[in-house]
Motif scaffolding. Structure first.
Motif, mmCIF file in Angstrom:
data_model
loop_
_atom_site.group_PDB
_atom_site.id
_atom_site.type_symbol
_atom_site.label_atom_id
_atom_site.label_comp_id
_atom_site.label_asym_id
_atom_site.label_seq_id
_atom_site.Cartn_x
_atom_site.Cartn_y
_atom_site.Cartn_z
ATOM 1 N N ALA A 1 0.830 -1.207 0.000
ATOM 2 C CA ALA A 1 0.000 0.000 0.000
ATOM 3 C C ALA A 1 0.865 1.257 0.000
ATOM 4 O O ALA A 1 0.568 2.227 -0.713
ATOM 5 C CB ALA A 1 -0.930 -0.008 1.214
ATOM 6 N N THR A 2 1.937 1.239 0.773
ATOM 7 C CA THR A 2 2.842 2.384 0.820
ATOM 8 C C THR A 2 3.510 2.612 -0.525
ATOM 9 O O THR A 2 3.590 3.750 -1.008
ATOM 10 C CB THR A 2 3.905 2.173 1.912
ATOM 11 N N ALA A 3 3.984 1.536 -1.146
ATOM 12 C CA ALA A 3 4.621 1.662 -2.459
ATOM 13 C C ALA A 3 3.624 2.199 -3.494
ATOM 14 O O ALA A 3 3.983 3.051 -4.315
ATOM 15 C CB ALA A 3 5.177 0.312 -2.906
ATOM 16 N N PHE A 4 2.397 1.721 -3.445
ATOM 17 C CA PHE A 4 1.368 2.201 -4.367
ATOM 18 C C PHE A 4 1.088 3.690 -4.151
ATOM 19 O O PHE A 4 0.989 4.458 -5.119
ATOM 20 C CB PHE A 4 0.078 1.397 -4.200
ATOM 21 N N LEU A 5 0.960 4.114 -2.909
ATOM 22 C CA LEU A 5 0.672 5.521 -2.624
ATOM 23 C C LEU A 5 1.823 6.425 -3.049
ATOM 24 O O LEU A 5 1.595 7.515 -3.590
ATOM 25 C CB LEU A 5 0.362 5.707 -1.139
ATOM 26 N N ILE A 6 3.052 6.001 -2.815
ATOM 27 C CA ILE A 6 4.204 6.798 -3.233
ATOM 28 C C ILE A 6 4.232 6.914 -4.757
ATOM 29 O O ILE A 6 4.458 7.994 -5.303
ATOM 30 C CB ILE A 6 5.516 6.209 -2.682
ATOM 31 N N ALA A 7 4.005 5.807 -5.447
ATOM 32 C CA ALA A 7 3.979 5.830 -6.916
ATOM 33 C C ALA A 7 2.856 6.735 -7.417
ATOM 34 O O ALA A 7 3.039 7.489 -8.388
ATOM 35 C CB ALA A 7 3.821 4.418 -7.464
ATOM 36 N N ALA A 8 1.705 6.691 -6.767
ATOM 37 C CA ALA A 8 0.585 7.541 -7.169
ATOM 38 C C ALA A 8 0.915 9.018 -6.950
ATOM 39 O O ALA A 8 0.591 9.866 -7.797
ATOM 40 C CB ALA A 8 -0.672 7.161 -6.395
ATOM 41 N N LEU A 9 1.551 9.345 -5.849
ATOM 42 C CA LEU A 9 1.922 10.733 -5.591
ATOM 43 C C LEU A 9 2.957 11.236 -6.590
ATOM 44 O O LEU A 9 2.871 12.375 -7.059
ATOM 45 C CB LEU A 9 2.462 10.881 -4.165
ATOM 46 N N VAL A 10 3.928 10.402 -6.931
ATOM 47 C CA VAL A 10 4.926 10.792 -7.924
ATOM 48 C C VAL A 10 4.253 10.993 -9.282
ATOM 49 O O VAL A 10 4.509 11.978 -9.977
ATOM 50 C CB VAL A 10 6.060 9.749 -8.009
ATOM 51 N N GLY A 11 3.381 10.073 -9.672
ATOM 52 C CA GLY A 11 2.671 10.207 -10.940
ATOM 53 C C GLY A 11 1.811 11.453 -10.980
ATOM 54 O O GLY A 11 1.791 12.176 -11.986
ATOM 55 N N LEU A 12 1.089 11.717 -9.910
ATOM 56 C CA LEU A 12 0.241 12.909 -9.841
ATOM 57 C C LEU A 12 1.079 14.176 -9.932
ATOM 58 O O LEU A 12 0.702 15.134 -10.621
ATOM 59 C CB LEU A 12 -0.574 12.903 -8.546
ATOM 60 N N THR A 13 2.212 14.191 -9.264
ATOM 61 C CA THR A 13 3.092 15.351 -9.295
ATOM 62 C C THR A 13 3.619 15.600 -10.707
ATOM 63 O O THR A 13 3.644 16.740 -11.180
ATOM 64 C CB THR A 13 4.263 15.159 -8.318
ATOM 65 N N LEU A 14 4.032 14.544 -11.391
ATOM 66 C CA LEU A 14 4.531 14.692 -12.763
ATOM 67 C C LEU A 14 3.421 15.164 -13.704
ATOM 68 O O LEU A 14 3.652 16.012 -14.574
ATOM 69 C CB LEU A 14 5.131 13.378 -13.253
ATOM 70 N N TRP A 15 2.213 14.631 -13.528
ATOM 71 C CA TRP A 15 1.082 15.027 -14.359
ATOM 72 C C TRP A 15 0.748 16.506 -14.141
ATOM 73 O O TRP A 15 0.526 17.255 -15.092
ATOM 74 C CB TRP A 15 -0.116 14.130 -14.042
ATOM 75 N N GLN A 16 0.692 16.938 -12.874
ATOM 76 C CA GLN A 16 0.385 18.333 -12.581
ATOM 77 C C GLN A 16 1.486 19.262 -13.089
ATOM 78 O O GLN A 16 1.215 20.371 -13.540
ATOM 79 C CB GLN A 16 0.186 18.536 -11.080
#
Length: 53
Positions: free
Chosen positions: A18-33
Motif C-alpha cells: 500500500a505504501t509503495a502504491f501511494l508513493i507511486a501515485a503521488l509521484v505520478g500525480l506530481t509529474l502530471w500536474q
C-alpha cells in the motif's frame, strides 16, 4: 533476505504494498500536474507575447 514474519506477514507485506502504491501515485500525480502547469504557463506566455500590453 526476508525475515520470518509469522502470522503478521500479510499485514506487513500489505502495508509495504500500500505504501509503495501511494508513493507511486503521488509521484505520478506530481509529474502530471507539472506537465499541465508547464502547458498552461506556455499558453499564457504565448498570449502575452502576441499582445503588446
Amino acid at each position: 533476505m526476508m525475515p520470518d514474519l509469522g502470522k503478521y506477514a500479510f499485514a506487513v507485506l500489505g502495508s509495504y504494498l500500500a505504501t509503495a502504491f501511494l508513493i507511486a501515485a503521488l509521484v505520478g500525480l506530481t509529474l502530471w500536474q507539472s506537465a499541465r502547469t508547464k502547458r498552461a504557463l506556455a499558453e499564457v506566455e504565448a498570449r502575452q507575447g502576441t499582445s503588446d500590453g
